[in-house]
Design a protein around this motif. Sequence first.
Motif, short mmCIF file in Angstrom:
data_model
loop_
_atom_site.label_atom_id
_atom_site.label_comp_id
_atom_site.label_asym_id
_atom_site.label_seq_id
_atom_site.Cartn_x
_atom_site.Cartn_y
_atom_site.Cartn_z
N GLN A 214 -2.79 3.43 -6.14
CA GLN A 214 -2.71 3.66 -4.69
C GLN A 214 -3.78 4.62 -4.18
O GLN A 214 -3.68 5.16 -3.07
N ARG A 215 -4.83 4.81 -4.95
CA ARG A 215 -5.94 5.64 -4.49
C ARG A 215 -6.67 4.93 -3.36
O ARG A 215 -6.93 3.73 -3.41
N ARG A 216 -7.02 5.67 -2.32
CA ARG A 216 -7.76 5.16 -1.19
C ARG A 216 -9.22 5.63 -1.26
O ARG A 216 -9.49 6.80 -1.55
N ASP B 78 -2.65 7.95 5.38
CA ASP B 78 -3.37 6.89 6.09
C ASP B 78 -3.75 7.30 7.50
O ASP B 78 -4.83 6.97 7.99
N HIS C 141 2.58 2.41 2.23
CA HIS C 141 2.37 3.13 3.49
C HIS C 141 3.65 3.81 3.97
O HIS C 141 3.57 4.84 4.66
N VAL D 195 -10.88 0.53 4.13
CA VAL D 195 -10.53 1.45 3.05
C VAL D 195 -10.09 0.64 1.84
O VAL D 195 -9.20 -0.22 1.94
N HIS D 196 -10.73 0.90 0.71
CA HIS D 196 -10.36 0.24 -0.55
C HIS D 196 -9.07 0.85 -1.07
O HIS D 196 -8.89 2.07 -1.06
N VAL D 197 -8.15 0.01 -1.52
CA VAL D 197 -6.89 0.47 -2.10
C VAL D 197 -6.80 -0.03 -3.54
O VAL D 197 -6.92 -1.24 -3.78
N LEU E 123 -6.66 -0.99 5.89
CA LEU E 123 -6.50 -0.93 4.43
C LEU E 123 -6.59 -2.32 3.80
O LEU E 123 -6.15 -3.31 4.40
N ASN F 101 -4.85 -4.95 1.68
CA ASN F 101 -3.40 -5.08 1.73
C ASN F 101 -2.94 -6.42 1.19
O ASN F 101 -3.72 -7.20 0.65
N CYS G 257 0.82 -1.22 0.00
CA CYS G 257 0.00 0.00 0.00
C CYS G 257 0.84 1.26 0.00
O CYS G 257 0.31 2.37 0.17
#
Length: 473
Positions: free
Chosen positions: A432-434, A65, A58, A425-427, A409, A411, A56
């Motif tokens: 990489q749009r959340r 995030d 991150h 949260v959809h990734v 997320l 993942n 993700c």
Amino acid sequence: MTGELAFPSGFLWGAATAAYQIEGATAEGGRGPSIWDVFAAVPGAVEGGASGATACEHYRRYREDVDILSTLGMPTYRFSTAWPRIMPDGRTPNPAGLAFYDRLVDALLDRDITPVLTLYHWDLPQALQERGGWVERDIASWFAEYASTVHTRLSDRVTHWTTLNEPFCSAFLGYGNGVHAPGVKDPQTALRAAHHHLLAHGQAARALRAGGATSLSIALNFSPALADGPADHDAVRRFDAVHNRFFLDPVLGRGYPADLRADLAHLDGLEPAIRDGDLDVIAEPLDWIGVNYYAPTRVVSLADPTEPSNCPLPGLRGMSVLPPRAPLTVTGWEQHPASLTDLLVHLSEYARTPLVVAENGAAFPDVVDEDGRVRDDDRVRYFAEHLRAVHAAIEAGADVRGYLAWSLLDNFEWAWGYGPRFGLVHVDFTSQRRIVKDSGRFLAEVATRNAVPAGGHSFTPGNPVTPGRRADR
């Protein structure tokens, strides 16, 4: 869908993640390779040939995030530190790795989010695996050194510490049936690895306590065994011994259960690993226990008690696992919230230690609709039913202090790759749009409705979480 259920004052709400599953940047900031980097490179080991190399992102997007967590009104965040990022060779601190977690913790505190730090979520440095990994007894002291290093750096801002996440999985799936890293398939080796996980937990807990830690835990994954009648009582006992009590009883100071040791006597794995004093170390007192729950397991007894089980846990004989009953999640897990109620009530009586639901969640076939929305009604229903189950347990007297959803997320889901989506949260793993899913909004509403004042969160009696300070770095 939960009505207006009121949870106890100070009840903690939040979400959980794990370093390898979300961070990416596996070759950045001086990070060394982990066993999952190596395992994922083996053809066929992970669905679709996936790995956590990007995940993700991150490592780069942590502020975004954390902002999402804040927007959702989630006052608690459970995350793990990556041992190979902090100590690339497993022993030597990496300033850049420690600095990343400085920044993450500071970002959380800037938004009044309480950090709950897990020291190990399966990403062992490959350098230590080459020295024997969890089969090598010295790993207990190596882990304690790592724990002390992280605690020394972050304890001015982090109060809640978890040593290991689900040692059942990293020992039995990693060294027993080989479906997780490092991919070893040997039941005796798995039993030694499991004992060394627990020994490492105990040594790390002692080191953290010596450093002043006041909120210590371990996170164990529980699967209650369900059977149709008394004839299958022994199947329930056998499964419970290996899956649940193997890890819980030693941590509680009860040692390995006598029935478990008898069941495993035909394997020369556990007993040779135990040395004088080990069980005292493992029994270092804890302040709370993390309860990871996803599904029960249905079992049946076999006529021959020596017949090997169809369940790949080391040493199981005389019982079989039955197919789960609908409704199921994408991962084939049975949805049975009543088992969570029963589990929490039982554990509260059995352990007499505060409990936190440290992971609970489900994967469903999410779709981003034409309005850019993820209407994950199945997951909303899942959370509603399981929150009612937690509330029922509390009403029945269980000492449950918090609920942390798995996961913040979508993942990297280990050997499943990027197929199952557990996130609030959809990734989009390409852009990489959340996108916050409806389930994320639902949990945000529940958390907001049951909000407590800043600084009022507490897992343990007399041990409130006070706002930390930013690192002066």
